[in-house]
Enzyme design. Structure first.
Site, PDB file in Angstrom:
ATOM      1  CG  ASP A   1      -0.706   4.046   5.333  1.00 13.25           C
ATOM      2  OD1 ASP A   1       0.206   4.567   6.004  1.00 13.25           O
ATOM      3  OD2 ASP A   1      -1.893   4.022   5.695  1.00 13.25           O
TER       4      ASP A   1
ATOM      5  CG  HIS B   1      -1.463  -1.060   5.880  1.00 12.24           C
ATOM      6  ND1 HIS B   1      -2.000  -0.048   6.647  1.00 12.24           N
ATOM      7  CD2 HIS B   1      -1.652  -0.694   4.595  1.00 12.24           C
ATOM      8  CE1 HIS B   1      -2.464   0.901   5.829  1.00 12.24           C
ATOM      9  NE2 HIS B   1      -2.273   0.536   4.588  1.00 12.24           N
TER      10      HIS B   1
ATOM     11  NE  ARG C   1      -0.608   5.018   8.791  1.00  8.37           N
ATOM     12  CZ  ARG C   1      -1.858   4.743   9.171  1.00  8.37           C
ATOM     13  NH1 ARG C   1      -2.214   4.918  10.421  1.00  8.37           N
ATOM     14  NH2 ARG C   1      -2.735   4.291   8.290  1.00  8.37           N
TER      15      ARG C   1
ATOM     16  CB  CYS D   1      -5.616  -0.463   4.745  1.00  8.19           C
ATOM     17  SG  CYS D   1      -5.353   0.026   3.025  1.00  8.19           S
TER      18      CYS D   1
ATOM     19  CB  CYS E   1      -0.919   0.001   1.225  1.00  8.66           C
ATOM     20  SG  CYS E   1      -2.066   1.403   1.256  1.00  8.66           S
TER      21      CYS E   1
HETATM   22 CO    CO Z   1      -3.411   1.194   3.020  1.00  6.92          CO
END
Ligand code: CO
Length: 216
Positions: free
Chosen positions: A48, A102, A50, A105, A46
């Site tokens: 993302d 994750h 993090r 998400c 992803c």
């Molecule tokens: Co995500």
């Protein structure tokens, strides 16, 4: 007035320090890096901020070919992801493909809500499709947080299957026995990587009745 981002203003200074660190352990580090890549792993994760790729698994430059998008989706007509898969398996001959989702998400969360998100709608539909395929299991989970976590896992599993549906994977596996496909989830609350232990060869066998692309 432009925003003075600390990271932007420090990026080049940080970069100089990073070069010094790499060269301190290996004088030839960048010379080797420039000679070419032969990564063992294709990582699809992803976007993302993090859920980093190399950092959380301790990989070094040159070891992992990375593709990230919203909610680690492998869409059947997404030329971007499909080109990455084609190149990684067909040309770089990676030995492993990892699809890593994750918990927490935002993409998966958005797909669980009834709302119009404009151009994101067709993208999130891939995740809504995962929900539809598994709605019996998901609807039976009363706790919303648990249901959200389970959809993250099922999305990883379905995206692994989407990798397995590609001709380049099927042909490579029949010819060389590689790559193997793995489904992982990153739990950012603990920092832990979780292996969903997807039975890749069984999945491949299960889908071939319908998705066999003539690899023999
Ligand atoms: Co995500």
């Amino acid at each position: 007035m432009a925003d003075h981002s600390e990271l932007i203003s420090k990026a080049f200074e940080n970069n100089e320090r990073w070069i010094a660190e790499k060269e301190a352990t290996n004088k030839e580090f960048f010379k080797h890096l420039a000679e070419g890549q032969s990564p063992e792993i294709l990582y699809i994760g992803c976007s993302d901020s993090r859920a980093t790729a190399e950092d959380l698994m301790g990989a070094k430059p040159g070891q992992v070919f990375v593709h990230r998008n919203i909610a680690n989706v492998v869409g059947s007509a997404d030329l971007n992801t499909l080109s990455v898969i084609e190149y990684a398996i067909g040309h770089l001959q990676v030995k492993h493909v990892v699809v890593c989702g994750h918990y927490y998400c935002g993409g998966v969360k958005a797909a669980m809500q009834a709302q119009d998100l404009g151009v994101l709608n067709p993208w999130l539909r891939y995740i809504r499709d995962v929900y539809r395929i598994h709605h019996n299991e998901l609807d039976a989970i009363a706790d919303e947080d648990q249901r959200y976590r389970r959809l993250v896992e099922l999305n990883v599993e379905e995206q692994c299957i989407n990798v397995i549906k590609t001709a380049v994977l099927q042909k490579s596996f029949v010819r060389t026995g590689t790559p193997t496909v793995h489904g992982w989830v990153f739990d950012m609350r603990s920092g832990r990587l979780i292996d969903l232990k997807i039975d890749f060869e069984k999945k491949l066998k299960d889908i071939r009745e319908i998705y066999d692309l003539g690899a023999g």
